[in-house]
Design a protein around this motif. Structure first.
Motif, PDB file in Angstrom:
ATOM      1  N   PHE A  67       0.933  -0.989   0.434  1.00 61.35           N
ATOM      2  CA  PHE A  67       0.094  -0.319   0.127  1.00 61.35           C
ATOM      3  C   PHE A  67       0.820   1.375  -0.207  1.00 61.35           C
ATOM      4  O   PHE A  67       1.998   0.510  -0.297  1.00 61.35           O
ATOM      5  CB  PHE A  67      -0.511  -0.347   1.817  1.00 61.35           C
ATOM      6  N   ASP A 118       1.128   3.398   2.339  1.00 61.37           N
ATOM      7  CA  ASP A 118       2.351   3.558   3.501  1.00 61.37           C
ATOM      8  C   ASP A 118       2.463   2.979   3.833  1.00 61.37           C
ATOM      9  O   ASP A 118       3.729   2.873   4.984  1.00 61.37           O
ATOM     10  CB  ASP A 118       0.796   3.384   4.372  1.00 61.37           C
ATOM     11  N   ARG A 138       2.264  -0.688   3.818  1.00 59.39           N
ATOM     12  CA  ARG A 138       2.389  -2.200   4.445  1.00 59.39           C
ATOM     13  C   ARG A 138       2.284  -3.277   3.103  1.00 59.39           C
ATOM     14  O   ARG A 138       1.804  -3.075   1.883  1.00 59.39           O
ATOM     15  CB  ARG A 138       0.949  -1.977   4.906  1.00 59.39           C
ATOM     16  N   ASP A 166      -5.664  -9.929   0.447  1.00 56.00           N
ATOM     17  CA  ASP A 166      -5.315  -9.532   2.212  1.00 56.00           C
ATOM     18  C   ASP A 166      -4.414  -9.626   2.025  1.00 56.00           C
ATOM     19  O   ASP A 166      -3.505  -9.668   1.394  1.00 56.00           O
ATOM     20  CB  ASP A 166      -5.946 -11.034   2.465  1.00 56.00           C
ATOM     21  N   THR A 167      -3.748  -9.099   3.098  1.00 52.52           N
ATOM     22  CA  THR A 167      -2.905  -8.886   3.529  1.00 52.52           C
ATOM     23  C   THR A 167      -2.132  -9.989   3.945  1.00 52.52           C
ATOM     24  O   THR A 167      -1.047 -10.422   4.451  1.00 52.52           O
ATOM     25  CB  THR A 167      -3.083  -7.861   5.407  1.00 52.52           C
ATOM     26  N   PHE A 217      -4.239   2.690  -1.564  1.00 51.73           N
ATOM     27  CA  PHE A 217      -4.816   3.341  -0.515  1.00 51.73           C
ATOM     28  C   PHE A 217      -4.650   2.321   0.812  1.00 51.73           C
ATOM     29  O   PHE A 217      -5.553   2.850   2.049  1.00 51.73           O
ATOM     30  CB  PHE A 217      -4.948   4.482  -0.371  1.00 51.73           C
ATOM     31  N   GLY A 218      -5.616   1.176   0.393  1.00 55.78           N
ATOM     32  CA  GLY A 218      -5.877   0.809   1.631  1.00 55.78           C
ATOM     33  C   GLY A 218      -6.603  -0.915   0.938  1.00 55.78           C
ATOM     34  O   GLY A 218      -6.496  -1.243  -0.321  1.00 55.78           O
ATOM     35  N   LEU A 219      -6.987  -1.861   1.871  1.00 56.87           N
ATOM     36  CA  LEU A 219      -7.467  -3.272   1.567  1.00 56.87           C
ATOM     37  C   LEU A 219      -8.722  -2.898   0.388  1.00 56.87           C
ATOM     38  O   LEU A 219      -8.627  -3.799   0.082  1.00 56.87           O
ATOM     39  CB  LEU A 219      -7.835  -3.899   2.940  1.00 56.87           C
ATOM     40  N   HIS A 259      -9.438  -0.258  -0.965  1.00 58.10           N
ATOM     41  CA  HIS A 259      -9.373   0.346  -2.771  1.00 58.10           C
ATOM     42  C   HIS A 259      -8.445  -0.644  -3.815  1.00 58.10           C
ATOM     43  O   HIS A 259      -8.942  -0.830  -4.679  1.00 58.10           O
ATOM     44  CB  HIS A 259      -8.582   1.340  -1.967  1.00 58.10           C
TER      45      HIS A 259
END
Length: 395
Positions: A216, A218, A220, A241-242, A322-324, A326
């Motif tokens: 991402f 940031d 991550r 997924d993370t 910018f995030g999961l 997104h």
């Protein structure tokens, strides 16, 4: 050089009159010449007979004839030095070079064409080709939407919209607009031999699974589990997924089989998610044959690797996540476009969904060679690893 009206015999006879005792003024008045001309003749032809004077005049004429080509050759070389740079090959480049010689070196057009080595008709030619402004605008718009597409796929998209033209024109406009895609160099991958294993040309004959990693904005990291139908080239699932464990892979494959049907074979590498106890138990329970490629030979799973590279090139390298949520929405949109709209070169520039529908319409009987757009299905690696597996002991 101006030719003298006096011959060599006349000049030598006039000089002999002066040598015989006649005064210079009387000689000049008699023959209507100036004293400067007389003394110039005396310095040039003094003491010579007629044959020597003729020989000297012939040498002067020959020297004058040689000096002009030499001067022109030196001028041509100086003009060519001003044109040093890209090779003057294309007609447009030749016309530009002739214009430079005419304007900067005050050459005539004929001589400039001779220096360049081109024909005057090609220099004077005025193109009658249309500018194709609307077509160029649409080509730039498509290239902006799909920045990693080459001219072949853009040509297919233009033809779908009714802008019919041949491939060479699409390539020419693509290059003139400066839309060439810069190739990203990757690591060299090891290749290995594959044992022959027949795979029929029908959906669900063989699936390939693999992971793709990205991060991402940031910092991550997240993972994408891709499941590919090796025959139709469809992306059956792209799970984002993370963290994706072996149990999660088993759940996703179970849901996919309930929707799509059971595959004849699944191919993967030796990732820990695929070799975990959860996956070993799932393959026995689901009755699905699982094949591991040889270690260090990713091209034995080449179809999924090719899909991963396209996803990396066209989506992951072009998007800032910018995030999961997104990431999941972006991947879902790209996979839908890949299956339904994106032309696939190995399928005769059909979309994977259209090719799968074509195979379904032709029936369920095995077909391996009679389809004009069907590319050979690459067999997986060694069959020695396709064998029953048992979960590791937990004690």
């Amino acid at each position: 050089m101006k030719r003298s009206k006096f011959t060599e015999e006349q000049v030598t006879s006039i000089l002999r009159e002066h040598e015989a005792g006649a005064k210079t003024a009387d000689v000049c008045r008699k023959h209507a010449i100036s004293s400067a001309t007389f003394y110039a003749w005396k310095a040039k032809f003094g003491g010579m007979d007629v044959s020597d004077a003729k020989r000297l005049r012939a040498l002067e004429d020959e020297n004058a004839k040689l000096k002009r080509p030499l001067a022109e050759s030196m001028l041509d070389q100086a003009a060519l030095r001003d044109l040093l740079g890209p090779k003057v090959v294309t007609p447009a480049a030749r016309r530009e070079a002739v214009a430079i010689l005419v304007e900067s070196h005050e050459m005539r057009e004929r001589r400039a064409c001779n220096v360049i080595g081109t024909d005057r008709s090609s220099v004077r030619y005025q193109g009658r080709r249309p500018d194709d402004a609307a077509l160029r605008d649409r080509l730039r718009a498509l290239a902006g939407e799909r920045r990693r597409f080459g001219y072949r796929r853009l040509h297919v998209l233009l033809r779908r919209e009714g802008l019919v033209m041949n491939r060479k024109k699409a390539q020419r406009l693509y290059l003139e607009e400066g839309l060439s895609v810069r190739k990203r160099r990757g690591r060299e991958k090891a290749t290995g031999t594959r044992a022959p294993l027949l795979t029929v040309a029908r959906p669900n004959a063989r699936w390939s699974v693999d992971f793709v990693h990205d991060q991402f904005a940031d910092g991550r990291r997240f993972r994408i589990l891709n499941v590919i139908d090796d025959v139709t080239k469809e992306c059956l699932a792209a799970v984002v997924d993370t963290s994706i464990s072996g149990r999660r892979v088993a759940r996703e494959l179970t849901a996919l089989i309930a929707w799509r049907g059971k595959p004849g074979l699944i191919v993967s590498d030796h990732g820990t998610e695929f070799t975990s106890n959860a996956m070993l138990a799932w393959t026995e329970k689901a009755g699905v044959a699982w094949h591991f490629i040889a270690s260090g030979k990713p091209m034995q799973n080449g179809i999924c690797e090719a899909f991963n590279s396209k996803m990396r090139d066209e989506l992951l390298n072009e998007t800032l996540f910018f995030g999961l949520g997104h990431a999941r929405s972006a991947v879902a949109r790209w996979v839908a476009d890949y299956n339904v709209a994106r032309p696939h070169s190995s399928l005769g520039y059909q979309t994977p969904a259209a090719y799968a529908a074509q195979l379904t319409a032709m029936g369920d009987q095995p077909r391996t060679h009679d389809l004009p757009c069907c590319s050979p299905i690459a067999p997986p690696a060694q069959q020695r690893q396709i064998q029953p597996r048992t979960p590791a002991s937990t004690g």
